[in-house]
Design an enzyme around this catalytic site. Structure first.
Site, PDB file in Angstrom:
ATOM      1  N   SER A 126     -15.814  13.699   1.613  1.00  0.00           N
ATOM      2  CA  SER A 126     -16.191  14.150   2.945  1.00  0.00           C
ATOM      3  C   SER A 126     -17.341  15.160   2.876  1.00  0.00           C
ATOM      4  O   SER A 126     -18.441  14.818   2.459  1.00  0.00           O
ATOM      5  CB  SER A 126     -14.954  14.709   3.655  1.00  0.00           C
ATOM      6  OG  SER A 126     -15.180  14.907   5.024  1.00  0.00           O
ATOM      7  N   ASP A 174     -11.987   4.613   8.557  1.00  0.00           N
ATOM      8  CA  ASP A 174     -12.320   6.036   8.650  1.00  0.00           C
ATOM      9  C   ASP A 174     -12.797   6.376  10.057  1.00  0.00           C
ATOM     10  O   ASP A 174     -13.825   5.877  10.511  1.00  0.00           O
ATOM     11  CB  ASP A 174     -13.425   6.363   7.633  1.00  0.00           C
ATOM     12  CG  ASP A 174     -13.606   7.859   7.416  1.00  0.00           C
ATOM     13  OD1 ASP A 174     -13.372   8.632   8.354  1.00  0.00           O
ATOM     14  OD2 ASP A 174     -14.012   8.244   6.303  1.00  0.00           O
ATOM     15  N   HIS A 206      -9.741   8.122   6.504  1.00  0.00           N
ATOM     16  CA  HIS A 206     -10.516   9.230   5.933  1.00  0.00           C
ATOM     17  C   HIS A 206      -9.639   9.944   4.919  1.00  0.00           C
ATOM     18  O   HIS A 206      -8.972  10.947   5.226  1.00  0.00           O
ATOM     19  CB  HIS A 206     -10.937  10.177   7.069  1.00  0.00           C
ATOM     20  CG  HIS A 206     -11.950  11.203   6.643  1.00  0.00           C
ATOM     21  ND1 HIS A 206     -13.239  10.879   6.324  1.00  0.00           N
ATOM     22  CD2 HIS A 206     -11.844  12.550   6.497  1.00  0.00           C
ATOM     23  CE1 HIS A 206     -13.904  11.983   6.000  1.00  0.00           C
ATOM     24  NE2 HIS A 206     -13.071  13.003   6.087  1.00  0.00           N
TER      25      HIS A 206
END
Length: 246
Positions: A126, A174, A206
């Site tokens: 991320s 995601d 995610h």
């Protein structure tokens, strides 16, 4: 495999070092926003199993998390740059300001373990993936590999690193960083004749999912850098970017 923690950071930075002998590779793992190094432990363990002579470092984000409760980790933690009011316009500047201490950290540990940039891999999840991707844009060749899990570029790259192989790993489901961002990045890197691969896992959101970690290890073990193909075959002959050799 020896394990140590950096007590100077209150968020449990950790290291996994070879049991015997010198380190032959350096892996630096960067957690997501609001997370801690512990979130990268599954990836660290997978890397350790496949690369027992690697030094694996998981530092804590250099700033305290200042966003809404939760972040990527489901709890308060650290960040690499602030996400308060972040948008497409101000994200690149925030990342640019956050890069120098990370680059200094990477270079200091390359010197510490007497390893080359080509022996270094950056792996981020991320926000950590953003930092890893942008670090090698700003400093071509800073690392030989980047593993970008559920990440994106801060802005569309204007050039591709010539000395770094980039592996994009993403969940199809995601909802935080849509997979379209990874697909667009791959398309752009191809346009720029960059060396990159993309793997998308179905029914994955995610998260640093085991399926993506497994695929990352396969890429590390089997993917021959494009520049190596070009050196072997000549500049006018090369396989598709990110070709996998079985």
């Amino acid at each position: 495999m020896s394990v140590s923690s950096d007590s100077s950071q209150a968020t449990d930075a950790f290291e996994l070092l070879p049991d015997e002998g010198d380190a032959r590779q350096l892996f630096i793992l960067l957690h997501g926003v609001g997370g801690t190094p512990a979130n990268m432990r599954p990836l660290a363990e997978a890397v350790r199993a496949s690369f027992p002579q690697a030094a694996i470092l998981a530092p804590a984000g250099f700033e305290p998390y200042d966003g809404a409760r939760g972040g990527d980790a489901g709890q308060g933690g650290r960040q690499w740059f602030s996400v308060k009011g972040v948008d497409e316009a101000n994200r690149p500047e925030r990342v640019l300001k956050a890069l120098p201490p990370l680059v200094e950290y990477i270079r200091a540990n390359q010197a510490r373990f007497h390893l080359l940039q080509s022996d270094t891999a950056l792996a981020g999840f991320s926000q950590g993936a953003i930092m890893a991707l942008e670090a090698v844009v700003a400093h071509d060749g800073l690392a030989g590999r980047v593993l970008a899990f559920s990440g994106r570029y801060a802005s569309v790259p204007q050039w591709a690193p010539q000395y770094t192989t980039i592996h994009l790993l993403h969940g199809a489901g995601d909802s935080v960083m849509p997979v379209a961002l990874a697909e667009q990045a791959q398309a752009r890197l191809n346009e720029l004749h960059g060396d990159s691969t993309i793997d998308v896992a179905t029914r994955v959101g995610h998260e640093l999912h085991p399926a993506l970690i497994e695929r990352a290890i396969v890429r590390l073990q089997t993917c021959v850098p494009l520049r190596s193909w070009e050196a072997a075959l000549g500049l006018n002959q090369h396989p598709p970017s990110g070709a996998v050799i079985h």
